[in-house]
Scaffold this motif. Structure first.
Motif, PDB file in Angstrom:
ATOM      1  N   LYS A 159      -0.748 -24.070 -30.042  1.00  0.00           N
ATOM      2  CA  LYS A 159       0.226 -24.595 -31.009  1.00  0.00           C
ATOM      3  C   LYS A 159       1.555 -24.919 -30.332  1.00  0.00           C
ATOM      4  O   LYS A 159       2.189 -25.944 -30.634  1.00  0.00           O
ATOM      5  N   GLU A 160       1.969 -24.079 -29.395  1.00  0.00           N
ATOM      6  CA  GLU A 160       3.235 -24.330 -28.708  1.00  0.00           C
ATOM      7  C   GLU A 160       3.147 -25.579 -27.841  1.00  0.00           C
ATOM      8  O   GLU A 160       4.108 -26.349 -27.746  1.00  0.00           O
ATOM      9  N   ARG A 161       1.991 -25.814 -27.231  1.00  0.00           N
ATOM     10  CA  ARG A 161       1.814 -27.038 -26.451  1.00  0.00           C
ATOM     11  C   ARG A 161       1.909 -28.266 -27.352  1.00  0.00           C
ATOM     12  O   ARG A 161       2.548 -29.270 -26.987  1.00  0.00           O
ATOM     13  N   VAL A 162       1.277 -28.196 -28.484  1.00  0.00           N
ATOM     14  CA  VAL A 162       1.366 -29.297 -29.443  1.00  0.00           C
ATOM     15  C   VAL A 162       2.809 -29.512 -29.871  1.00  0.00           C
ATOM     16  O   VAL A 162       3.302 -30.649 -29.946  1.00  0.00           O
ATOM     17  N   ASP A 163       3.512 -28.436 -30.154  1.00  0.00           N
ATOM     18  CA  ASP A 163       4.925 -28.537 -30.547  1.00  0.00           C
ATOM     19  C   ASP A 163       5.755 -29.139 -29.413  1.00  0.00           C
ATOM     20  O   ASP A 163       6.647 -29.960 -29.652  1.00  0.00           O
ATOM     21  N   ASN A 164       5.469 -28.737 -28.167  1.00  0.00           N
ATOM     22  CA  ASN A 164       6.175 -29.305 -27.018  1.00  0.00           C
ATOM     23  C   ASN A 164       5.996 -30.823 -26.968  1.00  0.00           C
ATOM     24  O   ASN A 164       6.968 -31.575 -26.773  1.00  0.00           O
ATOM     25  N   PHE A 165       4.750 -31.278 -27.114  1.00  0.00           N
ATOM     26  CA  PHE A 165       4.471 -32.715 -27.087  1.00  0.00           C
ATOM     27  C   PHE A 165       5.281 -33.443 -28.145  1.00  0.00           C
ATOM     28  O   PHE A 165       5.937 -34.461 -27.871  1.00  0.00           O
ATOM     29  N   ASN A 166       5.243 -32.931 -29.363  1.00  0.00           N
ATOM     30  CA  ASN A 166       5.935 -33.619 -30.454  1.00  0.00           C
ATOM     31  C   ASN A 166       7.450 -33.573 -30.294  1.00  0.00           C
ATOM     32  O   ASN A 166       8.155 -34.529 -30.647  1.00  0.00           O
ATOM     33  N   THR A 167       7.965 -32.490 -29.725  1.00  0.00           N
ATOM     34  CA  THR A 167       9.403 -32.419 -29.453  1.00  0.00           C
ATOM     35  C   THR A 167       9.809 -33.476 -28.444  1.00  0.00           C
ATOM     36  O   THR A 167      10.834 -34.165 -28.608  1.00  0.00           O
ATOM     37  N   ILE A 168       9.027 -33.632 -27.381  1.00  0.00           N
ATOM     38  CA  ILE A 168       9.332 -34.638 -26.362  1.00  0.00           C
ATOM     39  C   ILE A 168       9.328 -36.036 -26.970  1.00  0.00           C
ATOM     40  O   ILE A 168      10.247 -36.835 -26.763  1.00  0.00           O
ATOM     41  N   VAL A 169       8.293 -36.345 -27.748  1.00  0.00           N
ATOM     42  CA  VAL A 169       8.184 -37.684 -28.344  1.00  0.00           C
ATOM     43  C   VAL A 169       9.286 -37.939 -29.362  1.00  0.00           C
ATOM     44  O   VAL A 169       9.865 -39.028 -29.421  1.00  0.00           O
ATOM     45  N   ASP A 170       9.605 -36.921 -30.155  1.00  0.00           N
ATOM     46  CA  ASP A 170      10.548 -37.124 -31.258  1.00  0.00           C
ATOM     47  C   ASP A 170      12.010 -37.111 -30.836  1.00  0.00           C
ATOM     48  O   ASP A 170      12.852 -37.737 -31.491  1.00  0.00           O
TER      49      ASP A 170
END
Length: 423
Positions: free
Chosen positions: A156-167
């Motif tokens: 979940k944290e990896r997914v959150d990291n990805f979305n933080t970078i994109v957003d």
């Protein structure tokens, strides 16, 4: 349309120095005497992302004063084959470099870099991304080098990291302010995705010994994230036909089963094929591999090669040089500078002189700021300028390069010219 070759590299170097020879990593043949016959098959662009480069305070201070050791080692291998490092960005241990063939330098536009921290809730840069964007022959490109959250329990944290970078990451170009708005995106890094929990170390080891990459890919968490739309759903990736790249016993190609093996190190891409009327952009992936011969880290490096389409003979905001008389050491010389009508100058524009075989943009010998000129009276502006240089001490072959402060790129490069010794 014209075809360019792109090579992407990702490697978690585990805070080691560049101990092993890097020629194989970069697909360059090593010879006692450098042979250039095979240079035409090398890529036009190298996108290289490293993670866990030494980032203690003393290392960061030294790297600010001198070229970072990994960057220097890469440049020493690539540079002699007519490449120039045009951009780099660093977020603690996440180091990103872009090299292009020298002939493409005058066609690069709007170079910008950015970083996003995701460690400790966005406060720390041990995890996150360093990014570079640019335009080349009229097409926009973005390279993202990321190091996402670790451990089996960190999906979940990896997914959150990805979305933080994109957003959250933004570039100062309206049309491509977001990573995903670029015509081409190459995302590399230690993504840290693991296999789903039901895959034990023994089961992974057995499937690796059998070469059953398909069965392993079915249990790969990054592929799961793409299927479910959690992360990377807009990206494509080549077939995973190589062994999981983590975790190895240092100095060997044997797994350290204190961690479950995983394909943590990945390279993905995105293209907007219909971004322009009447033309179709495309990405043809020609290779995807891990290099088992590199044993200094507990990760194996991964490389991917592509062919992409860009606009043929595309020219915009061009500056042209013509050296008009002989140059002499310590005296300089005259040259004619011609600016296309779509070039807007700024007080921060300057002209640098380089040795003919320079391999990085910071290697200029000296420079002069562009004199502020009156408004143009024609579609093109031509000026004769005097370059007076006392720092140029050696005769030889040199080039002039025009840097635009407004566009953050190099708008023109002269042909090689000779500087003579004083008589």
């Amino acid at each position: 349309m014209e075809t360019l070759k792109v090579m992407c590299v990702t490697w978690n170097v585990e805070t080691t120095w560049p101990e092993q020879d890097l020629h194989a990593l970069l697909g360059i043949r090593k010879d006692v005497v450098i042979k250039r016959a095979h240079d035409d098959i090398l890529p036009d662009i190298y996108f290289i992302g490293l993670q866990e480069v030494k980032s203690q305070p003393q290392n960061v201070v030294m790297d600010a004063l001198f070229e970072e050791p990994w960057t220097n080692a890469l440049r020493e291998v690539i540079g002699p084959h007519d490449y120039v490092r045009i951009a780099s960005e660093r977020l603690q241990g996440i180091v990103t470099n872009i090299f292009i063939k020298r002939c493409h330098l005058p066609h690069v536009r709007d170079i910008h870099t950015a970083v996003v921290r995701t460690g400790l809730g966005g406060l720390w840069g041990n995890k996150g991304a360093s990014c570079v964007r640019l335009n080349l022959y009229g097409c926009s490109m973005c390279m993202v080098n990321s190091h996402l959250a670790a451990h089996d329990s960190g999906y979940k944290e990896r997914v959150d990291n990805f979305n933080t970078i994109v957003d959250t990451l933004e570039f100062p170009i309206t049309e491509t302010a977001n990573i995903l708005y670029h015509d081409y995106v190459f995302w590399v890094g230690d993504m840290n995705f693991r296999f789903e929990p039901h895959m034990t170390s023994d089961a992974i080891a057995r499937l690796v010994s059998e070469g059953d990459w398909g069965k392993l890919a079915e249990a790969d968490e990054l592929r799961k994230a793409q299927r479910t739309g959690d992360a990377f759903s807009m990206f494509k990736e080549g077939d995973l036909n190589f062994q999981p790249t983590y975790k190895y016993l240092e100095g060997t190609s044997m797994y350290d089963f204190s961690r479950r093996p995983a394909w943590t190190d990945r390279i993905l891409h995105q293209v907007h094929p219909n971004a322009y009327d009447n033309v179709k952009l495309s990405v043809d992936q020609t290779s995807y591999a891990a290099l088992s011969s590199y044993i200094q880290s507990d990760h194996k490096p991964v490389t991917a090669s592509y062919k992409i389409k860009v606009f043929a003979n595309h020219e915009e905001r061009c500056v042209r040089f013509q050296v008009t008389e002989r140059w002499v050491v310590g005296e300089g010389g005259k040259f004619t500078l011609t600016l296309d009508s779509d070039v807007t100058t700024s007080p921060w524009d300057y002209i640098s002189i380089y040795k003919v075989d320079f391999t990085a943009m910071h290697q200029y010998i000296t420079y002069m700021y562009l004199p502020q000129q009156p408004p143009p009276s024609s579609s093109e502006r031509s000026f004769q300028l005097q370059f007076s240089d006392e720092l140029l001490q050696h005769p030889g072959m040199y080039r002039l390069v025009y840097y635009s402060g407004k566009y953050s790129c190099y708008l023109g490069m002269s042909d090689p010219f000779q500087v003579l010794a004083q008589s």
